[in-house]
Write a protein that holds these residues in place. Structure first.
Motif, PDB file in Angstrom:
ATOM      1  N   LEU A   1       0.750  -1.056   0.095  1.00 22.86           N
ATOM      2  CA  LEU A   1       0.098   0.007  -0.082  1.00 22.86           C
ATOM      3  C   LEU A   1       1.110   1.328   0.060  1.00 22.86           C
TER       4      LEU A   1
ATOM      5  N   CYS B   1       0.098   5.072   1.085  1.00 19.64           N
ATOM      6  CA  CYS B   1      -0.783   5.805   1.844  1.00 19.64           C
ATOM      7  C   CYS B   1      -0.216   7.140   2.329  1.00 19.64           C
TER       8      CYS B   1
ATOM      9  N   CYS C   1      -5.095   5.430   0.906  1.00 16.19           N
ATOM     10  CA  CYS C   1      -4.282   4.305   0.639  1.00 16.19           C
ATOM     11  C   CYS C   1      -4.569   3.703  -0.952  1.00 16.19           C
TER      12      CYS C   1
ATOM     13  N   THR D   1      -5.437  -0.486   8.094  1.00 15.88           N
ATOM     14  CA  THR D   1      -4.789   0.618   8.256  1.00 15.88           C
ATOM     15  C   THR D   1      -5.573   1.668   9.400  1.00 15.88           C
TER      16      THR D   1
END
Length: 116
Positions: free
Chosen positions: A52, A54, A65, A85
């Motif tokens: 990811l 982010c 993300c 997250t």
């Protein structure tokens, strides 16, 4: 069954920024084992890898993300990783004292199941 994330992804390390992206983050909070349990009311066990990218926002939360290629074939892995997250907080300052707010952070996550 318990879901495990790659320890290296959330381990406290000296932050390092490369091209405006935090590649070695300094986490203030990471998901607990309880928060990483597989989704309730399902036989599906999250397994796979996802990276990811982010953004660190004002209070250290992770937001906005985006999955980096290659994306997992099973989109549930992506959704599950992004959902984790919400339990993550990044230090709002980098080790050199500069602000982490607004910077991107790279988060590699490996999900695997183990029998408990």
């Amino acid at each position: 069954m318990t879901v495990l994330a790659a320890a290296a992804a959330f381990a406290a390390q000296e932050p390092q920024v490369v091209n405006g992206v935090i590649v070695r983050p300094e986490w203030e909070r990471i998901p607990t084992p309880e928060e990483m349990r597989r989704p309730a009311h399902t036989d599906w066990s999250p397994q796979g890898e996802v990276v990811l990218l982010c953004t660190v926002v004002n209070d250290g939360r992770i937001d906005d993300c985006k999955v980096q290629p290659p994306a997992p074939a099973d989109q549930r892995v992506t959704a599950y990783a992004v959902g984790l997250t919400r339990f993550v907080r990044h230090n709002t300052r980098l080790q050199d004292g500069s602000s982490a707010i607004g910077l991107k952070v790279r988060i590699p996550i490996r999900l695997e199941t183990t029998e408990s």
